[in-house]
Design a protein around this motif. Structure first.
Motif, PDB file in Angstrom:
ATOM      1  N   VAL A  96       0.837  -1.200   0.000  1.00 30.93           N
ATOM      2  CA  VAL A  96       0.000   0.000   0.000  1.00 30.93           C
ATOM      3  C   VAL A  96       0.874   1.252   0.000  1.00 30.93           C
ATOM      4  O   VAL A  96       0.664   2.182  -0.787  1.00 30.93           O
ATOM      5  N   LEU A  97       1.885   1.272   0.875  1.00 25.56           N
ATOM      6  CA  LEU A  97       2.688   2.479   1.041  1.00 25.56           C
ATOM      7  C   LEU A  97       3.578   2.764  -0.169  1.00 25.56           C
ATOM      8  O   LEU A  97       3.889   3.925  -0.446  1.00 25.56           O
ATOM      9  N   ASP A  98       3.997   1.731  -0.877  1.00 28.88           N
ATOM     10  CA  ASP A  98       4.890   1.922  -2.025  1.00 28.88           C
ATOM     11  C   ASP A  98       4.146   2.055  -3.339  1.00 28.88           C
ATOM     12  O   ASP A  98       4.765   2.066  -4.408  1.00 28.88           O
ATOM     13  N   SER A  99       2.822   2.165  -3.284  1.00 22.16           N
ATOM     14  CA  SER A  99       2.055   2.305  -4.525  1.00 22.16           C
ATOM     15  C   SER A  99       2.479   3.568  -5.275  1.00 22.16           C
ATOM     16  O   SER A  99       2.815   4.588  -4.675  1.00 22.16           O
ATOM     17  N   SER A 100       2.435   3.475  -6.587  1.00 21.61           N
ATOM     18  CA  SER A 100       2.835   4.599  -7.439  1.00 21.61           C
ATOM     19  C   SER A 100       1.638   5.020  -8.292  1.00 21.61           C
ATOM     20  O   SER A 100       0.878   4.171  -8.778  1.00 21.61           O
ATOM     21  N   PRO A 101       1.457   6.339  -8.501  1.00 21.38           N
ATOM     22  CA  PRO A 101       2.247   7.455  -7.955  1.00 21.38           C
ATOM     23  C   PRO A 101       1.972   7.664  -6.470  1.00 21.38           C
ATOM     24  O   PRO A 101       0.886   7.352  -5.985  1.00 21.38           O
ATOM     25  N   ALA A 102       2.985   8.185  -5.773  1.00 18.44           N
ATOM     26  CA  ALA A 102       2.865   8.418  -4.334  1.00 18.44           C
ATOM     27  C   ALA A 102       1.795   9.470  -4.057  1.00 18.44           C
ATOM     28  O   ALA A 102       1.607  10.407  -4.839  1.00 18.44           O
ATOM     29  N   GLN A 103       1.073   9.307  -2.951  1.00 20.25           N
ATOM     30  CA  GLN A 103       0.067  10.284  -2.557  1.00 20.25           C
ATOM     31  C   GLN A 103      -0.056  10.294  -1.042  1.00 20.25           C
ATOM     32  O   GLN A 103       0.317   9.335  -0.361  1.00 20.25           O
ATOM     33  N   ASP A 104      -0.551  11.406  -0.500  1.00 21.34           N
ATOM     34  CA  ASP A 104      -0.776  11.471   0.944  1.00 21.34           C
ATOM     35  C   ASP A 104      -1.705  10.323   1.333  1.00 21.34           C
ATOM     36  O   ASP A 104      -2.752  10.113   0.717  1.00 21.34           O
ATOM     37  N   THR A 105      -1.324   9.590   2.376  1.00 26.10           N
ATOM     38  CA  THR A 105      -1.987   8.322   2.660  1.00 26.10           C
ATOM     39  C   THR A 105      -2.366   8.186   4.128  1.00 26.10           C
ATOM     40  O   THR A 105      -1.566   8.484   5.019  1.00 26.10           O
TER      41      THR A 105
END
Length: 325
Positions: free
Chosen positions: A164-173
């Motif tokens: 989940v955290l390394d999903s691209s493109p990066a976004q505020d999560t």
């Protein structure tokens, strides 16, 4: 929501003797009540062990050590074909594959030992992918998908947060990590408590290790992002492969990780991973609902992280950033 509830109501059993016993002994001291509760839990677990769970799994008529080598009969104690029928009846796979919401499940490819993600952005999801993510040997057989066999992803990682955290493109999560096993606990005092502690450690999600590793990586990404902003435009806009790679890696996004970690009751015992009584399910429902409700009441989990590395972790029981489990 109703389909999810129907699934759990199908595979759990309302044992009337259990409900009657719990009601009859509510007035006795807690220590004695815990003993009775443990006893009832063990009866329910044995019931699942010897008879299976409706719509989920059934014991094989021939034990694995008598099965023909190379067949699933020789590799697992239970048949999970009922689960496929249950999932196909209750799950709207067309909706999952429509792309309205991202869906991912993890499994381990038996032949390579590699973790594989079945994701609706890259796969057409069906019941096999869900079953593969829960095919924990030697209880359940591996699931075949396109000529390859897969086991439960928990063999490698019980909660693969990095996907989940390394999903691209990066976004505020804002991520909620729900753990059914607590990595921290008391030192065991006998063989039973030792087995309980061993299972907790084995099946826990290595929560602290995973978040610490991500925190370090995200801190470097943010530092790289700010350094790149200070470069002259002609350097930053260079089309060199190295610069493009740095630009892709850098970001200044914020991540809040809320950890909802189930704390097992003393009476749950070492059979808690295969105890399927209706009353236990309802206890877990209530615990999950109350924990989620409590977490959502704290405004700070919705605010962008103020940490230098952009990562804030929250333990439900303190709801303070950077709290330990």
């Amino acid at each position: 929501m109703q389909a999810l509830r129907s699934f759990w109501e199908l595979i759990t059993k309302r044992s009337e003797y259990r409900m009657n016993w719990l009601s009859a002994f509510q007035a006795i001291p807690q220590a004695n009540m815990d003993f009775i509760h443990t006893w009832l839990n063990q009866i329910s677990a044995n019931e699942a062990l010897f008879t299976g769970a409706p719509g989920f799994f059934t014991p094989r008529s021939v034990p694995p050590f008598m099965g023909l080598p190379g067949t699933e009969h020789a590799l697992s104690f239970y048949d999970t074909s009922l689960l496929r029928s249950t999932l196909e009846r209750l799950v709207d796979f067309d909706r999952i594959n429509s792309g309205q919401m991202r869906f991912s499940v993890g499994a381990v490819q038996v032949s390579s030992g590699n973790f594989v993600y079945f994701d609706n952005t890259t796969h057409t999801i069906d019941a096999r992918h869900v079953m593969a993510s829960g095919a924990l040997p030697p209880g359940f057989p591996a699931v075949e998908i396109d000529g390859e066999y897969y086991w439960d992803g928990g063999v490698v990682s019980n909660t693969p947060l990095r996907w989940v955290l390394d999903s691209s493109p990066a976004q505020d999560t804002l991520a909620f990590q729900v753990d059914l096993w607590s990595a921290s606990g008391d030192y065991p005092t006998d063989l039973i408590s030792q087995e309980i502690r061993l299972k907790d450690i084995r099946f826990s999600s290595r929560t602290r290790y995973g978040t610490d590793q991500f925190r370090n990586k995200q801190g470097l990404r943010r530092a790289l992002y700010h350094v790149l902003q200070e470069l002259p435009d002609e350097v930053r806009n260079s089309q060199s492969p190295d610069m493009q790679r740095l630009l892709e890696a850098a970001n200044d996004k914020s991540y809040n990780i809320v950890q909802l970690i189930y704390r097992a009751k003393n009476y749950e015992g070492d059979s808690k991973d295969y105890e399927f009584s209706r009353s236990t399910m309802e206890e877990h429902w209530a615990a999950g609902y109350n924990d989620a409700k409590e977490a959502l009441a704290h405004q700070q989990i919705f605010e962008l992280s103020k940490q230098p590395d952009g990562v804030s972790t929250f333990d439900l029981h303190t709801l303070n950033p950077e709290s330990k489990e």
